[in-house]
Design an enzyme around this catalytic site. Structure first.
Site, PDB file in Angstrom:
ATOM      1  N   GLY A 143       2.865   4.542   3.332  1.00 32.15           N
ATOM      2  CA  GLY A 143       3.626   3.906   2.893  1.00 32.15           C
ATOM      3  C   GLY A 143       4.790   4.473   1.971  1.00 32.15           C
ATOM      4  N   GLY A 190       0.641   4.574  -0.413  1.00 31.34           N
ATOM      5  CA  GLY A 190      -0.008   5.757  -0.429  1.00 31.34           C
ATOM      6  C   GLY A 190       0.822   6.699   0.066  1.00 31.34           C
ATOM      7  CG  ASN A 201      -8.993  11.253  11.400  1.00 34.48           C
ATOM      8  OD1 ASN A 201      -8.810  11.448  10.319  1.00 34.48           O
ATOM      9  ND2 ASN A 201      -8.079  10.699  12.134  1.00 34.48           N
ATOM     10  CE  LYS A 246      -1.876   9.263  15.059  1.00 32.49           C
ATOM     11  NZ  LYS A 246      -1.777   8.408  13.979  1.00 32.49           N
ATOM     12  CG  ASN A 278      -6.340   9.258  14.696  1.00 29.93           C
ATOM     13  OD1 ASN A 278      -5.877  10.068  13.650  1.00 29.93           O
ATOM     14  ND2 ASN A 278      -5.300   8.471  14.764  1.00 29.93           N
ATOM     15  CB  SER A 291      -5.977  10.134   6.784  1.00 30.85           C
ATOM     16  OG  SER A 291      -6.632   9.855   8.138  1.00 30.85           O
ATOM     17  N   GLY A 326       0.842  -1.256   0.038  1.00 25.65           N
ATOM     18  CA  GLY A 326       0.115  -0.075  -0.081  1.00 25.65           C
ATOM     19  C   GLY A 326       0.851   1.247   0.066  1.00 25.65           C
ATOM     20  CD  GLU A 330      -8.488   4.301   7.972  1.00 23.50           C
ATOM     21  OE1 GLU A 330      -8.091   3.196   8.128  1.00 23.50           O
ATOM     22  OE2 GLU A 330      -8.117   5.578   7.941  1.00 23.50           O
ATOM     23  CG  ASN A 381      -4.530   6.615  12.444  1.00 25.29           C
ATOM     24  OD1 ASN A 381      -3.777   6.620  12.944  1.00 25.29           O
ATOM     25  ND2 ASN A 381      -5.103   7.414  11.314  1.00 25.29           N
TER      26      ASN A 381
END
Length: 318
Positions: free
Chosen positions: A19, A16, A207, A199, A203, A269, A14, A281, A110
């Protein structure tokens, strides 16, 4: 005569923003890095990977050891998974194909318990680790990555054949060492679950609110109402973590809040996923923490409202 240390072979599953960023940095540090790509394979094979680094400036990796199929990759000692949690089940075959015997699979993702569903699909012989990336980075185009700030990675062991705590920590230290060799701040975390809750303190508010309010970090931090909402959401995450038996470092939420104030303006993200009509997500970042807290007898009403609002938006989008 000194023994030459053989550097491990690293595969990126992956390629993106995440990565690509870490892959380029590791390749620059002299590691043998192999990149698996889907839609962007031809662009990267032709033009390489371009990383606009916040402090190092424009970096180009060309040629790239790029592959469109995991079957073509050499066996890798470390596999860094930078794809979204929403695609984990589909990634298992690629991970198995690209893994050397006794390989370490590190999920740079995440959310809570993201390793659990993947673990069931992997052979027992593979080590599974989690990596929490504290970074502002996004894809600007095929094979083009913009890094705005930060970059640290916290690494923890999830499961696998490591016999005892010491063996697990040795592997975690080895993983953190790869990033440090590439000039990236990295810490070995003795408790992956706690690291994931930490984290979430960032997030869960940023997010979700970026999607719900259509705002990036600078305007969110500039308004009294959104600031109060962020702090209230952060406090609920800390409360949920404590209910699940994970104490946060003192003042951790305040530290993240002040860090965000100093950051360049950033779209999280989840906003990019929303913008490009990709599934949000929600499961990893909201459903599982809410369920874990509830099972421990702790209600998180503000996070619940945010989650239900995002679920509505996500369903209308698809």
């Amino acid at each position: 005569m000194t023994d030459t240390v053989v550097k491990p072979r690293i595969g990126i599953i992956g390629t993106g923003a995440i990565g690509g960023f870490y892959g380029v940095m590791l390749a620059r540090a002299g590691f043998d890095v192999h990149f698996l790509l889907r839609s962007e394979f031809s662009a990267v094979a032709e033009r390489g990977l371009h990383l606009d680094h916040a402090s190092l400036g424009p970096l180009v990796l060309n040629p790239v050891q790029a592959y469109s199929s995991a079957a073509d990759m050499p066996p890798c000692d470390w596999l860094l998974v930078g794809a979204k949690t929403t695609s984990n089940a589909d990634l298992a075959p690629a991970i198995i194909q690209a893994a050397a015997p006794d390989a370490k699979v590190l999920l740079l993702q995440n959310g809570l318990d993201v390793e659990d569903s993947l673990r069931e699909l992997l052979p027992d012989s593979l080590h599974l680790l989690g990596g929490l990336c504290l970074i502002c980075v996004h894809r600007a185009g095929p094979g083009v990555i913009t890094h705005q700030a930060l970059g640290a990675v916290n690494v923890g062991y999830h499961s696998g054949p490591a016999a005892d705590e010491q063996a697990r920590m040795n592997i975690v230290e080895e993983g953190a060492g790869l990033f440090r060799a590439a000039g990236i701040d990295a810490q070995a975390m003795p408790n992956l679950h706690q690291a994931r809750w930490q984290k979430l303190v960032w997030n869960i508010p940023y997010n979700g609110l970026s999607v719900l309010l259509g705002a990036s970090t600078t305007p969110l931090m500039a308004d009294a109402d959104s600031r109060a909402l962020i702090q209230a959401l952060m406090a609920e995450v800390v409360q949920g973590a404590k209910a699940c038996g994970h104490d946060m470092p003192p003042g951790y939420a305040d530290y993240l809040f002040m860090m965000t104030e100093k950051m360049p303006d950033y779209w999280p993200s989840m906003y990019h996923d929303f913008l490009h009509k990709r599934p949000l997500e929600l499961d990893a970042i909201y459903t599982r923490p809410l369920a874990a807290a509830k099972a421990a007898g702790c209600e998180l009403p503000r996070i619940e409202v945010l989650y239900r609002s995002l679920s509505f938006i996500d369903r209308r989008h698809h």
